[in-house]
Design a protein around this motif. Structure first.
Motif, PDB file in Angstrom:
ATOM      1  N   ARG A  34     105.841  -6.579  45.792  1.00 37.77           N
ATOM      2  CA  ARG A  34     105.052  -7.138  46.903  1.00 37.77           C
ATOM      3  C   ARG A  34     103.604  -6.670  46.847  1.00 37.77           C
ATOM      4  O   ARG A  34     102.696  -7.430  47.141  1.00 37.77           O
ATOM      5  CB  ARG A  34     105.701  -6.749  48.239  1.00 37.77           C
ATOM      6  N   ALA A  35     103.361  -5.445  46.461  1.00 40.09           N
ATOM      7  CA  ALA A  35     101.995  -4.923  46.431  1.00 40.09           C
ATOM      8  C   ALA A  35     101.113  -5.700  45.468  1.00 40.09           C
ATOM      9  O   ALA A  35      99.899  -5.686  45.593  1.00 40.09           O
ATOM     10  CB  ALA A  35     102.000  -3.449  46.058  1.00 40.09           C
ATOM     11  N   MET A  36     101.719  -6.396  44.510  1.00 37.91           N
ATOM     12  CA  MET A  36     100.931  -7.129  43.535  1.00 37.91           C
ATOM     13  C   MET A  36     100.748  -8.595  43.918  1.00 37.91           C
ATOM     14  O   MET A  36     100.007  -9.311  43.289  1.00 37.91           O
ATOM     15  CB  MET A  36     101.582  -7.040  42.154  1.00 37.91           C
ATOM     16  N   GLN A  37     101.469  -9.057  44.927  1.00 34.84           N
ATOM     17  CA  GLN A  37     101.390 -10.455  45.339  1.00 34.84           C
ATOM     18  C   GLN A  37     100.439 -10.576  46.520  1.00 34.84           C
ATOM     19  O   GLN A  37     100.411  -9.733  47.388  1.00 34.84           O
ATOM     20  CB  GLN A  37     102.763 -10.969  45.749  1.00 34.84           C
ATOM     21  N   ALA A  38      99.666 -11.622  46.539  1.00 34.48           N
ATOM     22  CA  ALA A  38      98.774 -11.877  47.671  1.00 34.48           C
ATOM     23  C   ALA A  38      99.103 -13.246  48.246  1.00 34.48           C
ATOM     24  O   ALA A  38      99.336 -14.195  47.509  1.00 34.48           O
ATOM     25  CB  ALA A  38      97.317 -11.825  47.230  1.00 34.48           C
ATOM     26  N   SER A  39      99.117 -13.316  49.548  1.00 33.56           N
ATOM     27  CA  SER A  39      99.407 -14.585  50.217  1.00 33.56           C
ATOM     28  C   SER A  39      98.124 -15.160  50.801  1.00 33.56           C
ATOM     29  O   SER A  39      97.079 -14.506  50.824  1.00 33.56           O
ATOM     30  CB  SER A  39     100.420 -14.352  51.340  1.00 33.56           C
ATOM     31  N   ALA A  40      98.229 -16.365  51.305  1.00 30.25           N
ATOM     32  CA  ALA A  40      97.092 -16.985  51.995  1.00 30.25           C
ATOM     33  C   ALA A  40      96.712 -16.155  53.219  1.00 30.25           C
ATOM     34  O   ALA A  40      95.531 -16.028  53.547  1.00 30.25           O
ATOM     35  CB  ALA A  40      97.436 -18.417  52.388  1.00 30.25           C
ATOM     36  N   ALA A 119      72.272 -14.514  55.444  1.00 23.98           N
ATOM     37  CA  ALA A 119      73.038 -15.762  55.314  1.00 23.98           C
ATOM     38  C   ALA A 119      73.705 -15.800  53.945  1.00 23.98           C
ATOM     39  O   ALA A 119      73.140 -16.332  52.986  1.00 23.98           O
ATOM     40  CB  ALA A 119      72.128 -16.963  55.517  1.00 23.98           C
ATOM     41  N   PRO A 120      74.906 -15.213  53.825  1.00 22.31           N
ATOM     42  CA  PRO A 120      75.589 -15.233  52.530  1.00 22.31           C
ATOM     43  C   PRO A 120      75.857 -16.663  52.065  1.00 22.31           C
ATOM     44  O   PRO A 120      76.261 -17.518  52.843  1.00 22.31           O
ATOM     45  CB  PRO A 120      76.912 -14.516  52.808  1.00 22.31           C
ATOM     46  N   ARG A 121      75.589 -16.913  50.787  1.00 23.33           N
ATOM     47  CA  ARG A 121      75.866 -18.230  50.202  1.00 23.33           C
ATOM     48  C   ARG A 121      76.968 -18.083  49.169  1.00 23.33           C
ATOM     49  O   ARG A 121      76.981 -17.126  48.399  1.00 23.33           O
ATOM     50  CB  ARG A 121      74.618 -18.790  49.522  1.00 23.33           C
ATOM     51  N   GLY A 122      77.862 -19.047  49.171  1.00 19.52           N
ATOM     52  CA  GLY A 122      78.927 -19.060  48.167  1.00 19.52           C
ATOM     53  C   GLY A 122      79.883 -17.896  48.304  1.00 19.52           C
ATOM     54  O   GLY A 122      80.407 -17.412  47.296  1.00 19.52           O
ATOM     55  N   LEU A 123      80.146 -17.451  49.517  1.00 17.76           N
ATOM     56  CA  LEU A 123      81.047 -16.321  49.722  1.00 17.76           C
ATOM     57  C   LEU A 123      82.429 -16.667  49.184  1.00 17.76           C
ATOM     58  O   LEU A 123      82.980 -17.716  49.499  1.00 17.76           O
ATOM     59  CB  LEU A 123      81.138 -15.967  51.211  1.00 17.76           C
ATOM     60  N   ARG A 124      82.938 -15.800  48.342  1.00 16.60           N
ATOM     61  CA  ARG A 124      84.251 -16.016  47.727  1.00 16.60           C
ATOM     62  C   ARG A 124      85.075 -14.750  47.858  1.00 16.60           C
ATOM     63  O   ARG A 124      84.581 -13.652  47.604  1.00 16.60           O
ATOM     64  CB  ARG A 124      84.081 -16.372  46.259  1.00 16.60           C
ATOM     65  N   VAL A 125      86.333 -14.910  48.250  1.00 19.23           N
ATOM     66  CA  VAL A 125      87.275 -13.803  48.328  1.00 19.23           C
ATOM     67  C   VAL A 125      88.295 -13.987  47.211  1.00 19.23           C
ATOM     68  O   VAL A 125      88.947 -15.025  47.140  1.00 19.23           O
ATOM     69  CB  VAL A 125      87.984 -13.755  49.697  1.00 19.23           C
ATOM     70  N   GLN A 126      88.397 -13.004  46.341  1.00 20.77           N
ATOM     71  CA  GLN A 126      89.397 -13.016  45.273  1.00 20.77           C
ATOM     72  C   GLN A 126      90.360 -11.868  45.551  1.00 20.77           C
ATOM     73  O   GLN A 126      89.939 -10.712  45.626  1.00 20.77           O
ATOM     74  CB  GLN A 126      88.755 -12.785  43.912  1.00 20.77           C
ATOM     75  N   MET A 127      91.615 -12.188  45.715  1.00 22.31           N
ATOM     76  CA  MET A 127      92.612 -11.159  45.961  1.00 22.31           C
ATOM     77  C   MET A 127      92.995 -10.501  44.637  1.00 22.31           C
ATOM     78  O   MET A 127      93.188 -11.177  43.627  1.00 22.31           O
ATOM     79  CB  MET A 127      93.841 -11.750  46.648  1.00 22.31           C
ATOM     80  N   ALA A 128      93.114  -9.193  44.660  1.00 23.24           N
ATOM     81  CA  ALA A 128      93.572  -8.420  43.506  1.00 23.24           C
ATOM     82  C   ALA A 128      94.845  -7.699  43.947  1.00 23.24           C
ATOM     83  O   ALA A 128      94.857  -6.495  44.140  1.00 23.24           O
ATOM     84  CB  ALA A 128      92.496  -7.440  43.051  1.00 23.24           C
ATOM     85  N   GLY A 129      95.875  -8.493  44.195  1.00 26.25           N
ATOM     86  CA  GLY A 129      97.094  -7.978  44.801  1.00 26.25           C
ATOM     87  C   GLY A 129      97.009  -8.186  46.300  1.00 26.25           C
ATOM     88  O   GLY A 129      96.050  -8.780  46.806  1.00 26.25           O
ATOM     89  N   ALA A 130      97.990  -7.713  47.019  1.00 23.73           N
ATOM     90  CA  ALA A 130      98.038  -7.921  48.466  1.00 23.73           C
ATOM     91  C   ALA A 130      97.115  -6.970  49.217  1.00 23.73           C
ATOM     92  O   ALA A 130      96.768  -7.229  50.362  1.00 23.73           O
ATOM     93  CB  ALA A 130      99.474  -7.765  48.968  1.00 23.73           C
ATOM     94  N   ASP A 131      96.718  -5.871  48.573  1.00 25.54           N
ATOM     95  CA  ASP A 131      95.976  -4.840  49.285  1.00 25.54           C
ATOM     96  C   ASP A 131      94.574  -4.582  48.752  1.00 25.54           C
ATOM     97  O   ASP A 131      93.967  -3.558  49.056  1.00 25.54           O
ATOM     98  CB  ASP A 131      96.782  -3.537  49.271  1.00 25.54           C
ATOM     99  N   ALA A 132      94.045  -5.489  47.955  1.00 22.69           N
ATOM    100  CA  ALA A 132      92.685  -5.343  47.437  1.00 22.69           C
ATOM    101  C   ALA A 132      92.033  -6.721  47.356  1.00 22.69           C
ATOM    102  O   ALA A 132      92.668  -7.695  46.967  1.00 22.69           O
ATOM    103  CB  ALA A 132      92.689  -4.685  46.065  1.00 22.69           C
TER     104      ALA A 132
END
Length: 180
Positions: A34-40, A119-132
């Motif tokens: 689970r620690a390696m999986q990230a959900s929406a 004013a952040p432009r192109g903000l992107r969130v990349q999950m590196a597991g469920a906790d990062a």
């Protein structure tokens, strides 16, 4: 069915099952913990943390801003007077406490609102597991600055900044005239 055919059928079935297991079956649980999986939901939670952190920074609210820093936070500042990495919450906060104090004083003296206008432009969130989560974006338009912030989950819906890298975009070299 004779014995050689049954053995062959059994071996074929095992090969098919092994191939399906290796490829993964839709709807089957992933072999990753689970620690390696990230959900929406994890991504949305990290996105809320990033926007909350940036809103506190933009509005010069120092206490909510600093509350996002992990004790072991590191940062690369985009200023020549800070050429080395700042290690630890105290080092990062020492720079920001002076910055916030100067910004708030200058805005109060000028009668300007306590908002920087980030004013952040192109903000992107990349999950590196469920906790990062790695959050990247640009600031500015003409010579955009780059920002990367790494968050670590510390509670059900709480995230702390563990690394922040701020840099200016490199200036593109001037084009040489033809025939040079």
């Amino acid at each position: 069915m004779n014995k050689p055919h049954r053995v062959l059928l059994a071996l074929s079935s095992l090969a098919v099952l092994a191939a399906c297991a290796a490829a993964g079956t839709p709807g089957a649980p992933s072999p990753e913990p689970r620690a390696m999986q990230a959900s929406a939901a994890d991504s949305a939670s990290a996105h809320r943390a990033a926007t909350g952190f940036l809103a506190a920074f933009d509005s010069l609210q120092y206490e909510p801003f600093r509350a996002y820093f992990a004790d072991d936070v590191t940062m690369f500042f985009p200023f020549a007077q800070f050429p080395s990495r700042a290690d630890g919450k105290a080092a990062v906060e020492s720079v920001f406490s002076r910055f916030f104090e100067a910004q708030r004083a200058s805005r109060a003296e000028a009668g300007r609102p306590m908002v920087q206008g980030i004013a952040p432009r192109g903000l992107r969130v990349q999950m590196a597991g469920a906790d990062a989560a790695i959050v990247t974006f640009h600031l500015g338009a003409e010579s955009p600055a780059r920002r990367s912030i790494v968050f670590r989950r510390v509670g059900a819906d709480a995230w702390k900044v563990v690394h922040w890298h701020a840099s200016s975009s490199p200036v593109a070299p001037a084009a040489r005239p033809s025939g040079s």
